[in-house]
Structures are given as structure tokens and as C-alpha cells.
Scaffold this active site. Structure first.
Site, PDB file in Angstrom:
ATOM      1  N   SER A 182       0.988  -1.175   0.107  1.00 24.34           N
ATOM      2  CA  SER A 182       0.006  -0.118  -0.008  1.00 24.34           C
ATOM      3  C   SER A 182       0.871   1.225  -0.048  1.00 24.34           C
ATOM      4  CB  SER A 182      -0.999   0.001   1.093  1.00 24.34           C
ATOM      5  OG  SER A 182      -1.938   1.021   1.061  1.00 24.34           O
ATOM      6  N   ASP A 409      -8.888  -5.051  -5.946  1.00 29.20           N
ATOM      7  CA  ASP A 409      -8.381  -3.921  -5.202  1.00 29.20           C
ATOM      8  C   ASP A 409      -8.744  -2.680  -5.997  1.00 29.20           C
ATOM      9  OD1 ASP A 409      -7.211  -2.300  -3.131  1.00 29.20           O
ATOM     10  OD2 ASP A 409      -5.245  -3.014  -3.842  1.00 29.20           O
ATOM     11  N   HIS A 435      -6.059  -6.129  -1.766  1.00 24.47           N
ATOM     12  CA  HIS A 435      -4.698  -5.343  -1.307  1.00 24.47           C
ATOM     13  C   HIS A 435      -3.432  -6.141  -0.664  1.00 24.47           C
ATOM     14  CE1 HIS A 435      -3.820  -1.124  -1.246  1.00 24.47           C
ATOM     15  NE2 HIS A 435      -3.511  -1.198   0.119  1.00 24.47           N
TER      16      HIS A 435
END
Length: 490
Positions: A182, A409, A435
Site C-alpha cells: 500500500s 482492489d 490489497h
């Protein structure tokens, strides 16, 4: 720790000298081969490889030649798999939350395979690594990705120096490899971009490297991941909630356990994000199955959605601007801190698309800009163009960076999805691949020890990408080791 901006007078060089003694003492017992296993502190549930804290005296402002203030920054090390003295060092980047240990995900599996140590540095300002006792806006001026990257570089040098002290070598280099998911995935890519001499390569998992002002593609992916029937149910929920906000807003907010969200925009953002979490973290059926069934049975879709949210564990307070304005460091400070980074650097404003939106059209650019101004003061807005100019966005000009994304995602549209020989990009496609699936498995709550992929819609798809990652790591680490040996021989 800094209090109200008053400086500690320790010189910057103390990072590499005094603090190095701490790690030297910690690794003094490392011998040849693998270390013997030890019991994991505070991690009986297997979520962490270690939770034992260490501390680094870190520079507050890496860009000022006149500001010599420092702060205490927390880090962790896990040496059970380390093939001393020459094994690789895996730097696992922590991001926009408290870093309470080294999580037991797929990085641990890779460390065991490569005989690597794992080290992890808490992001400045988050958790126990806050430079100030107040998180007032003026004290957040040193919170940025640029400062964080220099923190990582300084930490990398400090830790390598400590290893060299043990080996009585002045300039030896272990091969390093960087990991992140991320925002930490973006930091991983940017670290290799800005400090290619400090790492052999980077894994940028679900890496949001492209700062985006208005981000309607996010909501569009939510609709695509939901599928036709579930998407229609979510859109109907949004429509019904908007109607009930006009006629009886207290009742509808109470139904979702969200009476504290006095600003309608906060409430509507909360409702949209609750759906996002299901697709982002690999658990779409928990959301869609009860909604679709309620629609089929002629039930109240708002009640069905409220029931889902109440059992999903999604915190309401996170979405309250009143909460975001709190300036005392604490357990929930991460919300304010991340919004500051959003409001100054990256935006990612998850606005409603012009047509066929899942979320309310009231979640627009104006809502986000008003939030930034209300929480942090006038003049605070995201300098997206400057961020992309500095890092390159999706045109990042790096090398030996592997990008990975999950097909469901919505954040993948802020990542680099085009592939090249120097920066391969892989998409893991399955029903619940979200994710960070390559490192975390599916779904991601609760955490799967070692990133177990058995509950992914297609374990084969996950394993294929993991093998590609392993092959690239093997190649890049080997090239790095050979280059170091050649340099040493010269």
C-alpha cells in the site's frame, strides 16, 4: 522526544555511532549459520514474528543543514532465519499506523528461504515514534514521504554499520531488499528510485505510487468488483440513505451506529468505505451475500447493510472530523496523521464518478477540500503535481522494482500496472484477490500466518506471482552480491 518544538541537542552523527552500539549488543550472539529459534514475545497467536522494541535516534529534518533536532524512532529486528554474517537484510516498511511488531506474513517465508534477517522501522509520527507531544498542524510539517524515505536510508546505514562493527569490517555490505504494501509499497518503490545504491531491489505490493487529485476510478472498481447484482443493491442503499437523511437523519445514522457523525458528508463517506473494505481486503461475499439475499426477499436493504457494518468491525470514529481534529498523540492518532498526508501530498480523493456511481455524489472534491481545511486549517491542500514530479507517478524511472496488485482492489488504479523488464508488474486475478494478496493471502482479517493463500479464489494465481517474485529476488540478490564481491576484490 520533542516537546512543543524544543530541540534536543544531540548531533545527527549520533545516529550512526551511539545508536549503533544498541544493535551491536543485540546481535553480538549471532554466529555462523542460522540462529536457533526462540519463543516470540507477545505473539502466541502467530500474528507477529517479534514485538521486541528497539530505538533509533533519528534526525527530525533531513533537509535542513541548520536544524539538528532528533527524535526517538522505534524499530524491530528478527534474526531467527539470518544466515550470518553475509545473509541478506529484508527491510519491511511500516506505514500509516502504529507499528507494533514484524507481522508474520509471506515476508517471513521468503526470509527463511533466503536466510535473511528482517528489520522494520516505524514511520515517523505514527505509534510511539512521534517527534512532538502535540500533533497540531504546525508540528506536522516534518510528516512527509520525503522525510520518511530519508529515515529509512539513515536507518539502513545505521543497521549496516552495526553489523560491520561486529565483523570488524569498515565497509562490508550485506545485500538488502525492501518490502512494502500500500503506502509502504509506494515507499518501497520510491526508496529504490531515490537510493538505488542502498538496496538490491524492492517489492512494491499494491503500491500507490501515483498521487491522484480526483480518483473516480476507485469507486468504479468497487462497482466492477461487486458485480452487477451486488452493485445495484449498493446503489439502492445509497439512494435510500440519501432520502432518509432528508426525512429523519437521526434515525438513519443511529441504525448504522453512527450518530456521532454530525456532518452528512462524513456519514456518507463512512457508508461508502464500509463497502470498499470488503473488496479491498478480500472478503466480498460477507458484504454481497446478505445484500443480494435481502433484495431477493424484498427486505429492507438499508437494514441489511447496517447489519453488515455493525458486524464488520469498521470503526465509526475514524470518519468523524471532530475526531480528526484531536491533537494529542494516542492510540487513534493515525487517522489524523494519514489525513494530513492525504491533504498535503497524495490526495487520492475517492470522489463519486459522474455516472453509475456506487457512493453518494455528495462525496466530491468539495467535501474532501472542506475536510482538509476544517481539520488542518486554511491553506492546506494536496500538492499532487509536485508529488508526481518528484517521484514520477506511474512513469517512475526506476529499476529492479517488482509491482504486484490484486484484481479486485480499487487501489490498483493508483499503482503501476504496466510492465517492463526492469520493473515487472503482475496482477493476481481471483474472486477475492485484494490489497497485498501476494504477501497477506485472502482474506486479510484475521491475518493469515505466513500469508496463507488457501482461502484465495485461485491459490494457483497467487503462487504463480509469488514464484515470479522469488525468481526475481534470487536474481537481483545474486547480482548485488557479485557486485559487492567484485568491489571488495578491487
Amino acid at each position: 522526544m520533542l516537546a512543543r518544538g524544543m530541540p534536543t541537542l544531540s548531533p545527527t552523527i549520533s545516529i550512526f555511532i551511539a545508536a549503533a552500539v544498541v544493535v551491536f549488543a543485540a546481535i553480538a550472539g549471532v554466529g555462523e549459520g542460522f540462529l536457533t529459534s526462540r519463543l516470540l514475545q507477545n505473539s502466541d497467536d502467530g500474528r507477529f514474528l517479534t514485538t521486541e522494541e528497539h530505538w533509533l535516534n533519528q534526525t527530525l529534518d533531513h533537509f535542513s543543514p541548520l536544524d539538528h533536532r532528533t527524535f526517538n524512532q522505534r524499530y524491530y529486528e528478527f534474526l531467527d532465519y539470518f544466515r550470518a554474517p553475509d545473509g541478506p537484510i529484508f527491510l519491511k516498511i511500516c506505514g500509516e499506523s502504529s507499528c507494533d511488531g514484524i507481522q508474520n506474513d509471506y515476508v517471513g517465508v521468503l526470509a527463511k528461504k533466503f536466510g535473511a534477517a528482517i528489520v522494520s522501522l516505524e514511520h515517523r509520527y505514527y505509534g510511539k515514534s512521534s517527534p512532538f507531544k502535540s500533533l497540531a498542524t504546525e508540528n506536522l510539517r516534518f510528516l512527509s514521504s520525503k522525510q520518511a524515505l530519508f529515515d529509512l536510508a539513515a536507518f539502513r546505514q545505521f543497521y549496516q554499520t552495526s553489523l560491520n562493527l561486529k565483523r570488524n569490517k569498515a565497509s562490508a555490505e550485506n545485500p538488502w531488499f525492501v518490502f512494502g504494501v500500500s503506502y509502504p509499497g509506494a515507499l518501497s518503490a520510491w526508496f529504490r528510485l531515490k537510493f538505488p545504491h542502498l538496496t538490491c531491489g524492492s517489492l512494491a505490493s499494491s503500491a500507490v505510487v501515483n498521487a491522484i487529485y480526483d480518483f473516480p476510478e476507485f469507486d468504479q472498481q468497487v462497482g466492477e468488483s461487486a458485480g452487477t447484482v451486488c452493485k445495484a443493491a449498493l446503489q439502492e442503499v445509497t439512494k435510500l440513505v440519501e432520502q432518509r437523511l432528508v426525512t429523519n437523519q437521526n434515525a438513519v445514522k443511529s441504525a448504522f451506529g453512527a450518530s456521532e457523525l454530525s456532518i452528512d458528508g462524513d456519514f456518507l463517506y463512512f457508508l461508502a468505505d464500509a463497502a470498499v473494505m470488503a473488496f479491498q481486503y478480500g472478503n466480498p461475499d460477507a458484504l454481497c451475500s446478505p445484500l443480494v439475499q435481502a433484495k431477493k426477499d424484498g427486505g429492507d436493504l438499508v437494514d441489511a447493510y447496517a447489519s453488515y457494518i455493525k458486524t464488520s468491525g469498521i470503526g465509526v470514529e475514524t470518519y468523524s472530523q471532530k475526531h480528526l481534529k484531536k491533537t494529542s498523540p494516542g492510540e487513534n492518532s493515525s487517522d489524523r496523521l494519514w489525513w494530513f498526508q492525504v491533504c498535503t501530498e497524495v490526495a487520492y480523493f475517492q470522489v463519486a464518478p459522474a455516472n453509475d456511481s456506487v457512493r453518494s455524489s455528495k462525496v466530491d472534491s468539495r467535501y474532501h477540500l472542506d475536510l482538509c481545511r476544517n481539520v488542518f486549517g486554511d491553506g492546506v491542500y494536496p500538492k499532487v503535481d509536485a508529488t508526481n514530479l518528484y517521484y514520477g507517478g506511474t512513469k517512475i524511472a526506476g529499476s529492479k522494482i517488482v509491482f504486484t496488485n490484486g484484481s479486485q482492489d480499487p487501489w490498483r488504479h493508483a499503482s503501476k500496472q504496466s510492465s517492463s523488464s526492469e520493473m515487472p508488474s503482475y496482477l493476481i486475478s481471483c474472486h477475492n484477490c485484494g490489497h497485498g494478496t501476494d504477501l497477506r493471502g485472502c482474506p486479510q482479517s484475521p491475518l493469515n500466518p505466513e500469508g496463507n493463500d488457501k482461502n484465495c479464489g485461485s491459490p494457483d494465481a497467487v503462487n504463480k506471482v509469488r514464484q515470479q517474485i522469488t525468481d526475481l529476488m534470487d536474481l537481483w540478490l545474486s547480482e548485488c552480491t557479485e557486485a559487492e564481491r567484485g568491489w571488495s576484490a578491487a
